[in-house]
Design an enzyme around this catalytic site. Structure first.
Site, PDB file in Angstrom:
ATOM      1  N   GLU A  67      35.864  96.175 103.887  1.00 56.90           N
ATOM      2  CA  GLU A  67      35.448  95.531 102.626  1.00 56.90           C
ATOM      3  C   GLU A  67      36.503  94.542 102.142  1.00 56.90           C
ATOM      4  O   GLU A  67      36.175  93.466 101.651  1.00 56.90           O
ATOM      5  CB  GLU A  67      35.181  96.588 101.543  1.00 56.90           C
ATOM      6  CG  GLU A  67      33.883  97.341 101.740  1.00 56.90           C
ATOM      7  CD  GLU A  67      32.655  96.423 101.691  1.00 56.90           C
ATOM      8  OE1 GLU A  67      32.703  95.380 101.044  1.00 56.90           O
ATOM      9  OE2 GLU A  67      31.646  96.777 102.340  1.00 56.90           O
ATOM     10  N   LEU A 110      44.142  85.646 108.184  1.00 60.04           N
ATOM     11  CA  LEU A 110      43.036  85.964 107.258  1.00 60.04           C
ATOM     12  C   LEU A 110      43.247  85.328 105.886  1.00 60.04           C
ATOM     13  O   LEU A 110      42.304  85.191 105.114  1.00 60.04           O
ATOM     14  CB  LEU A 110      42.887  87.480 107.086  1.00 60.04           C
ATOM     15  CG  LEU A 110      42.174  88.239 108.208  1.00 60.04           C
ATOM     16  CD1 LEU A 110      42.208  89.727 107.953  1.00 60.04           C
ATOM     17  CD2 LEU A 110      40.726  87.772 108.341  1.00 60.04           C
ATOM     18  N   TYR A 150      33.345  95.873  92.487  1.00 57.09           N
ATOM     19  CA  TYR A 150      32.494  95.719  93.676  1.00 57.09           C
ATOM     20  C   TYR A 150      32.993  96.616  94.808  1.00 57.09           C
ATOM     21  O   TYR A 150      32.225  97.386  95.402  1.00 57.09           O
ATOM     22  CB  TYR A 150      32.450  94.252  94.156  1.00 57.09           C
ATOM     23  CG  TYR A 150      32.005  94.196  95.588  1.00 57.09           C
ATOM     24  CD1 TYR A 150      30.659  94.355  95.908  1.00 57.09           C
ATOM     25  CD2 TYR A 150      32.928  94.123  96.630  1.00 57.09           C
ATOM     26  CE1 TYR A 150      30.236  94.414  97.224  1.00 57.09           C
ATOM     27  CE2 TYR A 150      32.527  94.182  97.950  1.00 57.09           C
ATOM     28  CZ  TYR A 150      31.176  94.322  98.239  1.00 57.09           C
ATOM     29  OH  TYR A 150      30.773  94.401  99.537  1.00 57.09           O
ATOM     30  N   ASP A 168      27.976  91.452  94.821  1.00 53.56           N
ATOM     31  CA  ASP A 168      28.776  90.373  95.407  1.00 53.56           C
ATOM     32  C   ASP A 168      27.902  89.119  95.468  1.00 53.56           C
ATOM     33  O   ASP A 168      26.780  89.118  94.939  1.00 53.56           O
ATOM     34  CB  ASP A 168      29.312  90.777  96.796  1.00 53.56           C
ATOM     35  CG  ASP A 168      28.198  90.870  97.834  1.00 53.56           C
ATOM     36  OD1 ASP A 168      27.010  90.843  97.451  1.00 53.56           O
ATOM     37  OD2 ASP A 168      28.515  90.972  99.032  1.00 53.56           O
TER      38      ASP A 168
END
Ligand code: SF4
Length: 393
Positions: A67, A110, A150, A168
């Site tokens: 996630e 990332l 979230y 989201d």
């Protein structure tokens, strides 16, 4: 004798109750119900869900890592990162104990490195305050560093099948289209309404009798419902050209029925991008390159880079600027291919120059170190500077 379900059950909530007070019950006969959405989505998800590696586990640690990685990053980019991370740091204990340099190296490429640092901070909290077991309670998950509403909802529902809502970008798109909700989803009132819709849906999934579901995803109805909403947004209800013809919710979707699917969500236009330019110098001496670590309290803190300076004058010439900055003659520099990249609203150009440093000690060496090609490969670099390092090979 079967008992009638209470009328207040969220599976029976008519979701038009949650629509804008400015258009109350305008389409009560046609707006979808929570139970109807659940009944359409769960079987669809069971047969259409993409095979993703983190869907093969119920380990909250592995789901949490996926996630966090998926924030701001596409699924196909995340898969090899997630697999490598899980091999290197398979559980919360190994992440808590890892040197920060290793965590950053695993995250290299990332971007948004605060996410990696927060993962480690949170892992340490799980070890110290929860005996190394990832908490099940949504409030305890939410209290961990780097976890917002979230992510807490996603972990609690996907790993523990709890009826916690998620919202989201994908879910916002699906919900605003399903109910033709006008306005900016970031605006407080509409955002709160969307959370309530998401809550009603996952609540309805929790209450839907298993016998009513033709096919139930093995993860459990709350997990499956939340993942189905995201999956629908990612694969069918896409920002441009949604494929409503194959959508399991098309019959009740207000935006689709009025031919206005792409009119939602009505997000405010983003601020215009700002151009920024830097001169980056790759200095070489005895087969080593000068590199420095970014200080704490700045973006990408702790990551490595080649010495660089921002060019505030858009007409400034890169070689002349580097010459003045480093005290070397302009002819010492050889331009390499410029590197372009974007961070948030910035469009950044790096003018890359290569130069031999000579024997004289330069001022820029004070806060930097000489590293050979192997060391450069092993250090965690910012994405843009990793691209520069590859230009050298
Ligand atoms: Fe999205 Fe079209 Fe499905 Fe409506 S019918 S939810 S607009 S894909």
């Amino acid at each position: 004798m079967t008992r009638a379900r209470p009328q207040t059950s969220s599976a029976h909530i008519d979701l038009t109750d949650l629509l804008s007070p400015r258009m109350p019950h305008r389409q009560p006969a046609t707006a979808p119900t929570a139970a109807g959405i659940v009944r359409a989505l769960l079987p669809w998800f069971a047969t259409h869900a993409r095979e993703l590696p983190w869907r093969r586990t119920l380990d909250p640690y592995a789901i949490w890592i996926s996630e966090i990685m998926l924030q701001q990053t596409q699924v196909k980019t995340v898969i090899p990162y997630w697999e490598r991370w899980l091999r290197a740091l398979p559980d919360v204990q190994s992440l808590a104990a890892a040197p920060e340099e290793r965590v950053l190296k695993l995250w290299e490429g990332l971007g948004y490195y605060t996410r990696a640092r927060n993962l480690q901070k949170a892992a340490r909290e799980v070890v110290e305050q929860h005996g190394g077991r990832f908490p099940r309670e949504p409030a305890a998950i939410l209290a961990l560093p780097g976890i917002g509403r979230y992510t807490a909802g996603a972990i609690a529902s996907i790993a523990f099948n709890q009826p916690t809502p998620i919202l989201d970008g994908n879910v916002i798109r699906v919900l605003t289209r399903l109910f033709a909700l006008a306005g900016d989803p970031k605006e407080k009132q509409l955002n709160a309404r969307l959370w309530r819709l998401a809550e009603a849906l996952v609540g309805a999934a929790a209450e839907t009798p298993h016998s009513a579901l033709r096919i139930l995803h093995s993860a459990g109805p709350c997990s499956a419902l939340n993942q189905a909403l995201m999956e629908l947004g990612a694969t069918v209800c896409t920002p441009r050209g949604p494929t409503c013809l194959v959508c399991p919710l098309a019959a009740g979707c207000l935006a689709h029925r009025s031919g206005r699917a792409e009119d939602f969500p009505q997000a405010k236009a983003r601020a215009a991008a700002t151009e920024r330019r830097f001169v980056v110098v790759v200095l070489e001496r005895d087969g080593k390159f000068l590199v420095r670590q970014r200080p704490q309290q700045v973006v990408n803190a702790g990551l490595w880079e080649f010495p660089n300076e921002e060019l505030t004058d858009p007409t400034a010439e890169a070689c002349a600027t580097a010459a003045k900055w480093l005290g070397l003659p302009p002819r010492a520099f050889t331009p390499l291919k410029p590197v372009k990249h974007s961070i948030t609203r910035y469009r950044i150009t790096l003018d890359v120059l290569r130069a031999k440093a000579g024997r004289k000690r330069l001022a820029v060496e004070t806060s930097a170190t000489w590293a050979d090609a192997t060391a450069v490969e092993q250090l965690a670099f910012t994405s843009a500077h990793r691209r520069i390092a590859r230009l050298l090979v």
